[in-house]
Design an enzyme around this catalytic site. Structure first.
Site, mmCIF file in Angstrom:
data_model
loop_
_atom_site.group_PDB
_atom_site.id
_atom_site.type_symbol
_atom_site.label_atom_id
_atom_site.label_comp_id
_atom_site.label_asym_id
_atom_site.label_seq_id
_atom_site.Cartn_x
_atom_site.Cartn_y
_atom_site.Cartn_z
ATOM 1 N N TYR A 193 -20.947 -2.017 -5.952
ATOM 2 C CA TYR A 193 -20.392 -2.912 -6.981
ATOM 3 C C TYR A 193 -19.532 -2.121 -7.971
ATOM 4 O O TYR A 193 -19.319 -0.909 -7.807
ATOM 5 C CB TYR A 193 -21.534 -3.650 -7.695
ATOM 6 C CG TYR A 193 -22.220 -4.665 -6.807
ATOM 7 C CD1 TYR A 193 -21.528 -5.769 -6.316
ATOM 8 C CD2 TYR A 193 -23.553 -4.515 -6.444
ATOM 9 C CE1 TYR A 193 -22.155 -6.699 -5.490
ATOM 10 C CE2 TYR A 193 -24.189 -5.437 -5.615
ATOM 11 C CZ TYR A 193 -23.484 -6.533 -5.142
ATOM 12 O OH TYR A 193 -24.097 -7.444 -4.325
ATOM 13 N N ARG A 203 -29.609 1.511 -12.088
ATOM 14 C CA ARG A 203 -29.768 1.598 -10.630
ATOM 15 C C ARG A 203 -28.682 2.506 -10.066
ATOM 16 O O ARG A 203 -27.488 2.168 -10.056
ATOM 17 C CB ARG A 203 -29.719 0.213 -9.991
ATOM 18 C CG ARG A 203 -30.076 0.286 -8.534
ATOM 19 C CD ARG A 203 -30.895 -0.861 -8.062
ATOM 20 N NE ARG A 203 -31.358 -0.624 -6.705
ATOM 21 C CZ ARG A 203 -31.527 -1.564 -5.804
ATOM 22 N NH1 ARG A 203 -31.305 -2.821 -6.101
ATOM 23 N NH2 ARG A 203 -31.964 -1.267 -4.610
ATOM 24 N N HIS A 263 -22.673 -2.210 0.308
ATOM 25 C CA HIS A 263 -22.716 -3.376 1.201
ATOM 26 C C HIS A 263 -21.767 -3.215 2.383
ATOM 27 O O HIS A 263 -21.994 -3.768 3.448
ATOM 28 C CB HIS A 263 -22.377 -4.662 0.442
ATOM 29 C CG HIS A 263 -23.507 -5.120 -0.439
ATOM 30 N ND1 HIS A 263 -24.812 -5.166 -0.021
ATOM 31 C CD2 HIS A 263 -23.522 -5.543 -1.724
ATOM 32 C CE1 HIS A 263 -25.578 -5.604 -1.001
ATOM 33 N NE2 HIS A 263 -24.824 -5.822 -2.051
ATOM 34 N N GLN A 309 -34.217 -13.310 7.346
ATOM 35 C CA GLN A 309 -33.781 -14.611 7.857
ATOM 36 C C GLN A 309 -33.790 -15.732 6.830
ATOM 37 O O GLN A 309 -32.947 -16.614 6.891
ATOM 38 C CB GLN A 309 -34.637 -14.999 9.073
ATOM 39 C CG GLN A 309 -34.164 -14.341 10.344
ATOM 40 C CD GLN A 309 -35.063 -14.651 11.515
ATOM 41 O OE1 GLN A 309 -35.737 -13.771 12.018
ATOM 42 N NE2 GLN A 309 -35.092 -15.884 11.949
HETATM 43 FE FE1 SF4 Z 1 -37.028 -11.992 3.625
HETATM 44 FE FE2 SF4 Z 1 -39.442 -13.042 4.015
HETATM 45 FE FE3 SF4 Z 1 -38.139 -11.921 6.061
HETATM 46 FE FE4 SF4 Z 1 -39.169 -10.438 4.076
HETATM 47 S S1 SF4 Z 1 -40.291 -11.681 5.569
HETATM 48 S S2 SF4 Z 1 -37.154 -10.237 4.946
HETATM 49 S S3 SF4 Z 1 -38.818 -11.748 2.320
HETATM 50 S S4 SF4 Z 1 -37.511 -13.738 4.923
#
Ligand code: SF4
Ligand code: NAP
Length: 676
Positions: free
Chosen positions: A169, A217, A255, A342
């Site tokens: 960033y 950070r 990123h 996901q």
């Molecule tokens: Fe994201 Fe949940 Fe998968 Fe961990 S388990 S990467 S918090 S979706």
């Protein structure tokens, strides 16, 4: 109570603020800031994490001015009205004994909007917008905006701010020659390039006074050409310390870097040794981050002296009570983040609110609750895959009497197949979690025998939930029944022998998983940071600029020649996760897997797989054909149950096989479990 995690649970006192343990809930954009009633939902989301003993929560990134936003309409804080909205969040956390800091994030050239600005006019490879170069006056104004934003956060009741100086960033864009080709006082020498972050921290400290946390950070390894050297990183850390920061958090990789840093392929705590090197250089408390997902890993980092605090962002989505369970001897009941991205990052990057694959309540705390059932029922769940496990545990937690059936001798269903894909071993944690939850909530588990409708009717279940999953779709061409034509289950679950030249039919998630499985060179790089670094070309010893080094090609040498096919046009991998698909695609490219689309399958015979491409007949000589052509629902006993007067509910693959994944299966189970 005595615990196994003495370092992790040790408090940290700043005089004006005290962390009750060494956990920092890392910044995650939830997208709730931008939806209706978002602040109310976010307050409950944070309150649950604070009640679960997260010591210091860092919010998702908030821009200090309009140009710094992620997209038009994204959260910013440059007015008192905006600051006022945040009071609900800070109060919710304080009422539950936690501390909360607001992350100030200026995206610079990563802003997806027309007002996007940059240190130079160099467009990011991951953005479609070319940034406008900041003038000197605009740079000074941006520094003032950071200070105003921090003061407003203080007025909103925050305990501190985190200044986002990593992941590529704006601040990184100043420090790295890659993105800074200025010739004024803000570019050129490293002294000039690091002027911006130093001036930002100075201005923020001046604006907020001494009793306010400033977390900086710091990007430890940029992992991009033209990023910072280790000497530059350490110099910046020391300057940031001198001008008044309270904590140094760490970030790994921009990123736009093409090295995975947080996905499931990354070994646990892969980068903590680099944090350990920084810790030796500074006096401030240092935070380790990336792929820390169990209390054992947290404890080990702290006890090795690699860090003073551990940051976990996604693990607190997966389980708000991560710390409370660690403290009370219930760590076996922690719902572990499996780093799949996901339902969290993939959602964020597709404009959806953040949730969690293993915990669908995350981000839905106000609308998905597991309250005690008003009327207790006797319920059967058939199928102990992700959907069945999810519904059985929620129903039992709510007080129903639940019996779970599966014809397999073990629970887990498709998770047992997924866990065998190299780099997907984290699914073991999901199976472990559900197994312990079944015991915790007294679910009767009957495995190893196929259950029939009449058994369930005779036993008097009021409701039967069919979570019986899917069966792989068969190929309808001549030769599909030959002995060398296998389904992905034959290959992955049954480990049937596979030849040296292979055709994979199907280019969906399972086609990719199968290709990864059969081309794996066998180094188990998901398990050891040093091997992972060799595979992906980076240097944990920090001797090379930005951490980059040569890839070791032995780690990408496939033991087989593999060709993937699909009938549809276009590139392979479009259905994979937004934030992890590139990793699988790049891995298969490096293993020389060929991908052929737009084909028509003709037949399979001794010569191999015959197909037509652009009107021409072709044949791929191969020893084995693996079919990954999607699935069909499996729900044979549905009709007999309904005829027997039982209420039948379908979830997961049994309901709809298309686009089935563990995220949908677990969410459907939880939603039905909360409703009955
Ligand atoms: Fe994201 Fe949940 Fe998968 Fe961990 S388990 S990467 S918090 S979706
Ligand atoms: P999928 O993504 O729907 O892919 C099925 C593939 O089979 C497609 O490539 C399709 O391609 C092909 N196909 C469909 N019908 C066919 C037929 N009759 N004959 C020949 N080919 C046929 O399903 P999946 O791969 O089984 O995955 C299931 C779910 O799990 C998906 O939702 C997937 O996203 C998820 N998953 C994801 C991952 C991941 O992201 N890493 C991993 C595993 C599973 P054509 O129609 O073009 O031929």
């Amino acid at each position: 109570m005595a615990t196994n995690y003495p370092r992790f649970l040790e408090p940290l006192d700043f005089g004006f603020a005290k962390m009750r343990n060494r956990s920092l809930m890392g910044s995650m954009h939830t997208a709730l800031e931008e939806v209706e009633n978002g602040f109310e939902r976010l307050a409950v989301f944070y309150a649950e994490r604070a009640a679960g003993e997260a010591a210091l929560i860092v919010t998702g990134g908030i821009a200090p001015n309009p140009a710094g936003r992620v997209f038009t309409g994204a959260a910013k804080m440059d007015t008192e009205e905006e600051a006022h909205e945040h009071r609900t969040l800070t109060k919710a956390v304080h009422d539950n004994g936690g501390l909360i800091a607001m992350q100030i994030l200026h995206t610079g050239r990563y802003g997806y909007h027309r007002d996007c600005v940059g240190v130079s006019e160099l467009q990011a490879p991951i953005n479609f917008v070319k940034p406008k170069k900041l003038s000197e006056a605009q740079i000074l104004q941006t520094i003032a905006d950071y200070a105003r934003c921090a003061a407003l956060a203080q007025s909103a009741g925050y305990d501190g701010v985190e200044i986002m100086g990593s992941e590529g960033y704006l601040i990184n864009q100043f420090t790295a020659a890659r993105t800074n080709n200025r010739e004024d006082a803000w570019g050129g020498s490293y002294e000039n390039r690091m002027r911006f972050p130093v001036e930002v921290v100075k201005a923020v400290r001046k604006a907020v006074g001494p009793n306010f946390l400033i977390i900086y950070r710091l990007s430890l390894l940029d992992l991009v050409e033209g990023g910072s050297s280790w000497e530059e990183v350490v110099l910046l850390a020391k300057q940031i310390e001198n001008v008044g920061a309270s904590i140094l958090n760490t970030g790994i990789g921009w990123h736009e870097a093409r090295i995975p840093t947080i996905a499931m392929v990354v070994p646990r705590a892969a980068f903590s040794s680099v944090t350990g090197k920084l810790k030796k250089e500074v006096m401030l408390p240092v935070v380790a981050s990336n792929r820390i997902n169990t209390p054992e890993i947290a404890e080990s980092i702290l006890s090795k002296g690699e860090a003073d605090i551990v940051s976990m962002a996604r693990p607190f989505l997966a389980d708000p009570n991560f710390v409370a369970k660690s403290r009370s001897g219930r760590a076996h009941l922690i719902n572990t983040c499996i780093a799949c991205n996901q339902a969290c990052l993939d959602h964020t990057f597709s404009g959806k609110t953040t949730s969690c694959l293993v915990n669908p309540r995350a981000g839905n705390e106000t609308n998905l609750n597991y309250n005690p059932a008003s009327e207790k029922r006797k319920i059967a769940v058939v199928g102990a895959g992700p959907a069945g496990l999810s519904v059985a545990t929620v129903l039992a937690e709510r007080g129903h009497s639940v019996t779970l059936f599966d014809q397999d001798k073990q629970i887990g269903g498709q998770l047992n197949t997924a866990r065998k894909i190299p780099s997907k071993r984290e699914f073991d944690e999901t199976i472990r979690y559900f197994g312990n939850m079944l015991t915790e909530h007294n679910v009767a588990v009957r495995l190893g025998r196929r259950v029939e409708a009449k058994d369930l009717i005779e036993e008097g279940f009021s409701d039967v939930i069919l979570a019986t999953g899917i069966r792989p779709r068969k190929l309808a061409i001549a030769g599909a029944d030959r002995a060398n034509v296998l389904s992905y289950l034959d290959v992955i679950r049954e480990e049937k022998p596979v030849g040296k030249r292979v055709a994979i039919i199907g280019g969906g998630g399972i086609g990719f998983d199968t290709a990864l499985f059969i081309t794996d060179p066998g180094y188990k790089t998901w398990d050891k940071a040093e091997d992972f670094a060799k595979e992906w070309g980076f240097d944990l010893g920090v001797s090379a600029r930005a951490g980059l080094s040569e890839k070791n090609t032995a780690y990408t040498a496939s033991p087989r020649e593999v060709t993937m096919f699909k009938r549809s046009k276009g590139k392979f991998g479009n259905t994979l996760g937004k934030t992890t698909g590139w990793i699988h695609k790049l891995t298969l490219t490096e293993r020389a897997v060929r991908q052929v689309s737009n084909v028509t399958y003709e037949k399979i015979d001794d010569e191999g797989l015959h197909y037509t491409l652009k009107g021409e007949a072709q044949v791929l000589p191969c020893d084995t054909v693996i079919v990954c052509a999607g699935q069909e629902p499996q729900r044979e006993i549905e009709e007999a149950l309904r005829k027997g007067g039982v209420a039948v509910h379908l979830i997961g693959g049994a309901k709809e096989a298309g686009e089935l994944d563990a995220k949908r299966a677990i969410a459907e189970g939880a939603e039905l479990g909360a409703r009955l």
